[in-house]
Scaffold this motif. Structure first.
Motif, short mmCIF file in Angstrom:
data_model
loop_
_atom_site.label_atom_id
_atom_site.label_comp_id
_atom_site.label_asym_id
_atom_site.label_seq_id
_atom_site.Cartn_x
_atom_site.Cartn_y
_atom_site.Cartn_z
N LEU A 1 0.82 -1.21 0.00
CA LEU A 1 0.00 0.00 0.00
C LEU A 1 0.86 1.26 0.00
O LEU A 1 0.52 2.26 -0.65
N LEU A 2 1.96 1.22 0.73
CA LEU A 2 2.84 2.40 0.78
C LEU A 2 3.41 2.70 -0.60
O LEU A 2 3.36 3.85 -1.07
N PHE B 1 12.79 4.82 4.39
CA PHE B 1 12.87 4.84 5.86
C PHE B 1 11.78 3.97 6.48
O PHE B 1 12.04 3.18 7.40
N ILE B 2 10.55 4.07 5.97
CA ILE B 2 9.44 3.32 6.57
C ILE B 2 9.59 1.83 6.31
O ILE B 2 9.41 1.00 7.21
N ILE B 3 9.92 1.46 5.08
CA ILE B 3 10.01 0.04 4.73
C ILE B 3 11.11 -0.64 5.54
O ILE B 3 10.94 -1.76 6.04
N GLU B 4 12.25 0.04 5.69
CA GLU B 4 13.32 -0.53 6.51
C GLU B 4 12.90 -0.62 7.97
O GLU B 4 13.23 -1.59 8.66
N GLY B 5 12.16 0.37 8.45
CA GLY B 5 11.76 0.39 9.85
C GLY B 5 10.76 -0.68 10.22
O GLY B 5 10.88 -1.33 11.27
N ILE C 1 -3.36 11.46 -1.21
CA ILE C 1 -3.96 11.73 0.10
C ILE C 1 -3.91 10.48 0.98
O ILE C 1 -3.57 10.53 2.16
N PHE C 2 -4.26 9.33 0.39
CA PHE C 2 -4.18 8.09 1.15
C PHE C 2 -2.74 7.76 1.53
O PHE C 2 -2.48 7.20 2.62
N TYR C 3 -1.80 8.11 0.66
CA TYR C 3 -0.39 7.85 0.98
C TYR C 3 0.02 8.57 2.26
O TYR C 3 0.74 8.00 3.09
#
Length: 605
Positions: A416-417, A465-469, A588-590
């Motif tokens: 989704l991201l 950053f988010i995917i690694e986290g 917006i959803f992102y």
């Protein structure tokens, strides 16, 4: 029928296996299903079952506890049937939504609403059946996915659901005024949607973690119907909100590089030309419920994501490792939340000024408001990009163990991201091409080009950053130390005789198990964060709040893509409107999905 030949029984007839047969069924698991056994998955109970499932016979498949069919047959058939239901439902719904958007034929929104009412009734009936059936069947849900449907996600679903209910109430009050000249379906639709939202919120709150072991095919088909219904409701809400914000401009009357919002962004009335409202509150109510559309849009997407995870968990076996229990602590961070709150306040202030000024006829005031909006967004994405690079650098320098095994929730989050970021990137790249193609002359064009280029950089860095986290295992807090502290028996210097008698009394209490003089004292222990963990939490807190304000501005009506005339003139209105009205909802959803993902990264840091 009995699976255990050593102890024959007739346990399959009532769809409930006895313990020997249940263990035998799980021992017959196929090798293809071994991938479902992950150390990241939670369990509702039955450790021995999971242990036996781990030691599977390589040639024998799992048996569906309700129908007796093997896992490979049930899985393939159920996925095929549910996939066909989803594809046909979505394609037909997309055609109906597109046909009612700008169609001038007799085919109108009432026909689409009839279709949506049918879908909501069928989905709601299945959810009621599922809830009743699983509650009556013993051991219908043997396992729970500890990563699916966390409390904060279900809490967000409830919040958006409540606001969606308020929106539907406003819709009913508005549409009642048009009953004398419009179809009654327009009033029935929000009534049915209220019931649907209530049932679905209850269903997802209590069953989002289920790994159901009964009626795999029916459950998969029901979940795909539910997912398709929510996606079509999302498409309908996005289309209505886009039509409300966007109208076809009269280019013959546009002489300025910054055209009036009234010529490009206008309020599309609900039949005011042919049908007049019977009460005076219609206009006010309509404006009120359009401001609630963003919450309804997010509710449908949240529900779709949770339904998909449930679909992936049908018939899934999990091992005996419970998920990590992570608590929210905000006392060790300061700069990230403070900076984020200041950015949100500044963003809200500029957004209010922007919305007010863009309705003015003075071109100079509109240009000033547009410039202020561009500067605000540029400052936000610059700060976000810089801090995100710091977070990415810390991830690279401090290697940490990654979560192993397949996890539907984590896979969906990443998908989704990346998928929703395509919408934001599409609008930005189209803007870059238009600005470069025209030379980016003037300060507004320069700011617009800078904003688009910096947004591309910020989205790419934030995704990294988010995917690694979210793929890293959470940090383990050190265990709280327990100290055996002996209380001072003579704190006030009492005489030795009294001390001796007190000691004798204390010894007798120890013998009887009632002593309170000698006891372990557990001091309050709050381990301090290491510097890298603290920096990561500061970065996550700031990025979370920054994404909130970047969600608020476009979700509640900021449309610089139409207020600034360059892209509209470069691509022509029809093409540019299609790009914005498709890409912007995903963008917006992102932002909202980034908020949820950053919160998870914050908890794991």
């Amino acid at each position: 029928m009995c699976l255990n030949t050593g102890y024959p029984c007739d346990c399959l007839t009532p769809d409930v296996l006895c313990d020997p047969c249940r263990k035998m069924a799980h021992d017959l698991q196929a090798p293809g299903d071994k991938e479902h056994l992950s150390s990241d998955d939670g369990v509702a109970g039955g450790g021995p079952v999971a242990a036996s499932a781990a030691a599977t016979t390589p040639m024998e498949p799992t048996v569906d506890l309700s129908s007796g069919c093997v896992a490979e047959q049930c899985g393939n058939l159920g996925r095929l049937m549910s996939g066909l239901i989803a594809v046909n439902t979505l394609i037909l719904g997309s055609a109906l939504v597109s046909g009612t958007a700008y169609s001038t034929t007799s085919f109108n929104s009432a026909d689409l609403q009839v279709y949506l009412i049918i879908l909501m009734v069928l989905s709601g009936a299945w959810m009621v059946y599922y809830t009743v059936h699983t509650s009556q069947k013993h051991k219908a849900v043997l396992f729970k996915d500890g990563h699916a449907g966390p409390v904060w996600l279900r809490g967000g679903l409830v919040l958006f659901g409540v606001l969606s209910l308020i929106m539907d109430i406003f819709k009913i009050a508005n549409y009642v005024g048009y009953l004398h000249c419009e179809s009654a379906v327009k009033v029935v639709f929000p009534v049915v949607q209220i019931v649907f939202i209530f049932v679905q919120t209850y269903f997802l709150w209590f069953h989002a973690k289920d790994c159901v072991e009964l009626q795999w095919n029916l459950t998969r088909c029901g979940l795909m119907l539910l997912l398709s219904t929510n996606l079509i409701l999302w498409m309908t809400a996005v289309t209505e909100e886009s039509i409300h914000q966007t109208g076809v401009p009269d280019f013959h009357n546009i002489n300025n590089a910054t055209s009036s919002r009234k010529s490009i962004i206008e309020t599309v009335s609900f039949g005011e030309d042919e049908c007049k409202c019977s009460h005076k509150a219609c206009k006010t109510i309509k404006q009120a419920y359009y401001y609630l559309y963003p919450f309804n849009i997010e509710y449908s997407l949240f529900a779709s994501a949770m339904a998909y995870v449930m679909w992936k968990n049908v018939g899934r076996l999990t091992d005996n490792h419970a998920p990590h229990h992570i608590r929210f602590h905000g006392k060790d961070i300061f700069f990230g939340p403070i900076a984020g709150i200041l950015l949100v306040i500044a963003g809200l202030a500029t957004f209010v000024v922007y919305e007010v000024e863009m309705d003015q006829e003075d071109v100079g005031r509109r240009e000033h408001a547009l410039m202020m909006h561009f500067v605000m967004n540029i400052v936000a994405v610059i700060l976000m990009s810089g801090l995100t690079m710091v977070g990415v650098a810390i991830h690279m320098l401090h290697q940490q163990e990654h979560a192993l095994g397949k996890n539907p929730t984590r896979t969906l989050d990443v998908g989704l991201l990346l998928g929703s970021s395509i919408g934001q990137l599409t609008v930005s790249y189209f803007t870059i091409v238009a600005e470069v193609g025209t030379g980016a002359k003037g300060h507004l064009n320069g700011l617009n080009l800078a904003w688009a280029a910096l947004t591309v950089l910020q989205v790419i860095l934030q995704n990294m950053f988010i995917i690694e986290g979210i793929q890293r295992l959470p940090y383990h807090e050190p265990h709280q130390p327990v100290s055996n502290v002996i209380a001072n028996p003579n704190p006030y210097g009492c005489p030795n005789e009294e001390l001796k008698s007190a000691a004798d009394l204390e010894a007798s209490e120890i013998d009887t198990g009632t002593s309170t003089a000698i006891h372990p004292i557990t001091p309050k222990y709050h381990p301090r964060l290491t510097w890298n963990r603290r920096v990561l939490k500061e970065v996550c807190a700031f990025l979370l709040l920054a994404n909130v304000i970047l969600w608020i501005m476009p979700a509640f009506g900021a449309r610089p893509q139409f207020d600034h005339y360059l892209e509209t003139g470069f691509y022509k209105f029809s093409m540019w409107a299609a790009v914005v009205n498709i890409g912007l909802p995903f963008g917006i959803f992102y932002r909202m999905h980034s908020v949820a993902s950053l919160f998870e990264v914050y908890l794991c840091s």
